[in-house]
Design a protein around this motif. Structure first.
Motif, PDB file in Angstrom:
ATOM      1  N   ILE A 140      -8.990   7.482   0.177  1.00  0.00           N
ATOM      2  CA  ILE A 140      -9.307   6.052   0.261  1.00  0.00           C
ATOM      3  C   ILE A 140     -10.817   5.855   0.181  1.00  0.00           C
ATOM      4  CG2 ILE A 140      -8.982   3.910   1.558  1.00  0.00           C
ATOM      5  CD1 ILE A 140      -6.279   5.096   1.232  1.00  0.00           C
ATOM      6  N   CYS A 149      -4.133   2.128   5.443  1.00  0.00           N
ATOM      7  CA  CYS A 149      -4.909   3.097   4.665  1.00  0.00           C
ATOM      8  C   CYS A 149      -5.168   4.359   5.491  1.00  0.00           C
ATOM      9  CB  CYS A 149      -6.230   2.480   4.211  1.00  0.00           C
ATOM     10  SG  CYS A 149      -6.021   1.303   2.862  1.00  0.00           S
ATOM     11  N   THR A 174     -10.497   0.119  -1.290  1.00  0.00           N
ATOM     12  CA  THR A 174     -10.393  -1.094  -0.487  1.00  0.00           C
ATOM     13  C   THR A 174     -11.788  -1.417   0.041  1.00  0.00           C
ATOM     14  OG1 THR A 174      -9.183  -2.163   1.325  1.00  0.00           O
ATOM     15  CG2 THR A 174      -9.702   0.173   1.624  1.00  0.00           C
ATOM     16  N   LEU A 193       0.822  -1.215   0.000  1.00  0.00           N
ATOM     17  CA  LEU A 193       0.000   0.000   0.000  1.00  0.00           C
ATOM     18  C   LEU A 193       0.854   1.262   0.000  1.00  0.00           C
ATOM     19  CD1 LEU A 193      -2.599  -1.393   2.523  1.00  0.00           C
ATOM     20  CD2 LEU A 193      -3.191  -0.601   0.235  1.00  0.00           C
ATOM     21  N   TYR A 217     -13.610   3.144   1.005  1.00  0.00           N
ATOM     22  CA  TYR A 217     -13.844   1.877   1.700  1.00  0.00           C
ATOM     23  C   TYR A 217     -15.175   1.308   1.225  1.00  0.00           C
ATOM     24  CZ  TYR A 217     -10.253   3.775   4.816  1.00  0.00           C
ATOM     25  OH  TYR A 217      -9.100   4.310   5.319  1.00  0.00           O
TER      26      TYR A 217
END
Ligand SMILES: *Cc1c(COP(=O)(O)O)cnc(C)c1O
Length: 391
Positions: free
Chosen positions: A120, A110, A98, A82, A122
């Motif tokens: 990011i 993250c 992710t 990552l 999710y």
């Protein structure tokens, strides 16, 4: 004869296979060389052992030996993938996709990257623990550099549709990273068939030693690079410096070879035992299976028992049976398992869940004992629990 406590927590760690230990022992004593010593036979011998192990590891996931970077385990491999991709591809973008049931090693990394201006996404999983592929497709944008979705979940054993995920990501030119720690060695994983660019794995979840793992980094179509997170002597093609853990690597290699040879028979045997356990435990009313029934690992079952307190359940069992619980009572935090919550479970069912993860040395006698013990304990706790009858 049964030996107590019975270990049914193989998703947390596995015992070393004795054949793995046998393979490792000479590399602590006689063959103790540093694989980076180029000037004498001690070094050459160690290097040869590492080369051989690298082949064993690569073969298990259909990779080339040059694509295996040894690390201290999956946590480090997750970090390297990552952070390494985020730094290396900063010129292309800062967006990583992710999902909300990843292992802490991915989620916490993250979170760390968010502090360094990463964006990011999710993805939320469905009630069965799998991501929605359409949502994945819609989440990809021009700045997306990586899709990071685990191969199999550690708590509920669900197996993500990695091939489909990869097709979607590839279409948009986005790299695919998968934390395959729970899948490798248990079910067939092939980086080419599955379209994986980076993959994290660890030895101690597949009958190898603790403290050794690997990150697979694709070299062709496309050639992937990661920025090193540990600098030093330039080991592992500059991507991970530090003297190689030769005995660990030898054991990891042997563990991979054994998994490759025995996966078929182990899977068949463990699935039969798991199904026997699960069928019996789900038979009384108000017991629920967590996670998709089809798309999951063959040796794992996660079950919630309604009208039972998690703490009582663990106290009733843990002298004789080593299993994991979704309850936070045993841990420092008060929140129950975030994985089970992500499936939409209420606090009560999340608290009263048990994860049974079987392994290579699990016997039918053990499973029979566990069925009886868990059934009796649940029954007793429910009789003691006054809320049970008025619902
Ligand atoms: C166990 C596990 C890890 C951490 O592996 P270590 O080698 O112990 O660092 C990471 N991801 C998943 C899915 C795991 O199950």
């Amino acid at each position: 004869m049964l030996k107590f406590p019975i270990y049914l927590d193989h998703n947390a760690t596995t015992p070393c296979d004795p054949r793995v230990v046998d393979a490792m022992i000479p590399y602590f004593t006689n063959n103790f060389g540093n694989a980076a010593s180029r000037n004498h036979s001690f070094g050459w011998q160690a290097e040869e052992a590492v080369d051989y192990a690298r082949e064993q590891v690569a073969k298990l996931i259909g990779a080339d030996t040059k694509e295996i970077i040894f690390t201290s385990g999956a946590t480090e491999a997750d970090n390297l993938a990552l952070k390494g991709v985020f730094e290396m591809y900063a010129g292309k973008g800062n967006h990583i996709i992710t999902c909300n049931i990843e292992h802490r090693a991915v989620l916490d990394t993250c979170r760390h990257l968010e502090k360094e201006e990463a964006e990011i996404t999710y993805l939320k999983v469905k009630a069965n623990g799998l991501i929605n592929l359409k949502e994945l497709e819609e989440a990809i944008k021009p700045t997306t550099i990586l899709v990071a979705i685990m191969y199999a979940n550690n708590e509920i054993g669900t197996v993500m549709p990695i091939q489909e995920i990869s097709v979607i990501a590839k279409k948009k030119g986005v790299l695919v990273f998968t934390d395959a720690t729970q899948a490798v060695g248990k079910i067939p994983v092939d980086v080419n068939k599955d379209g994986i660019d980076l993959l994290a794995m660890t030895a101690h979840k597949m009958y190898g030693p603790k403290g050794i793992g690997a990150l697979y980094v694709r070299r062709k179509n496309p050639r992937v690079k990661v920025t090193a997170q540990i600098d030093g002597g330039g080991h592992e093609r500059g991507m991970r410096s530090g003297t190689l853990n030769v005995p660990g690597i030898v054991g990891f290699g042997k563990a991979c070879e054994l998994c490759m040879q025995e996966m078929g028979q182990d899977t068949k045997r463990l699935k039969a035992l798991r199904d026997k356990l699960e069928t019996a435990l789900l038979k009384p009313e108000e017991a629920y299976l967590n996670g998709d029934k089809e798309h999951r690992l063959p040796h794992v079952s996660n079950i919630s028992f309604k009208y039972v307190e998690g703490e009582g359940l663990m106290m009733g069992l843990n002298k004789e049976i080593a299993v994991s619980s979704g309850s936070a009572c045993m841990s420092a935090s008060l929140e129950p398992s975030y994985v089970l919550k992500a499936l939409g479970l209420g606090d009560d069912l999340a608290h009263s869940s048990l994860r049974f993860s079987l392994g290579r040395f699990t016997t039918e006698e053990e499973i029979d004992y566990i069925i009886k013990k868990v059934t009796d304990t649940v029954k007793k706790l429910r009789e003691m629990n006054p809320v049970n009858s008025d619902n």
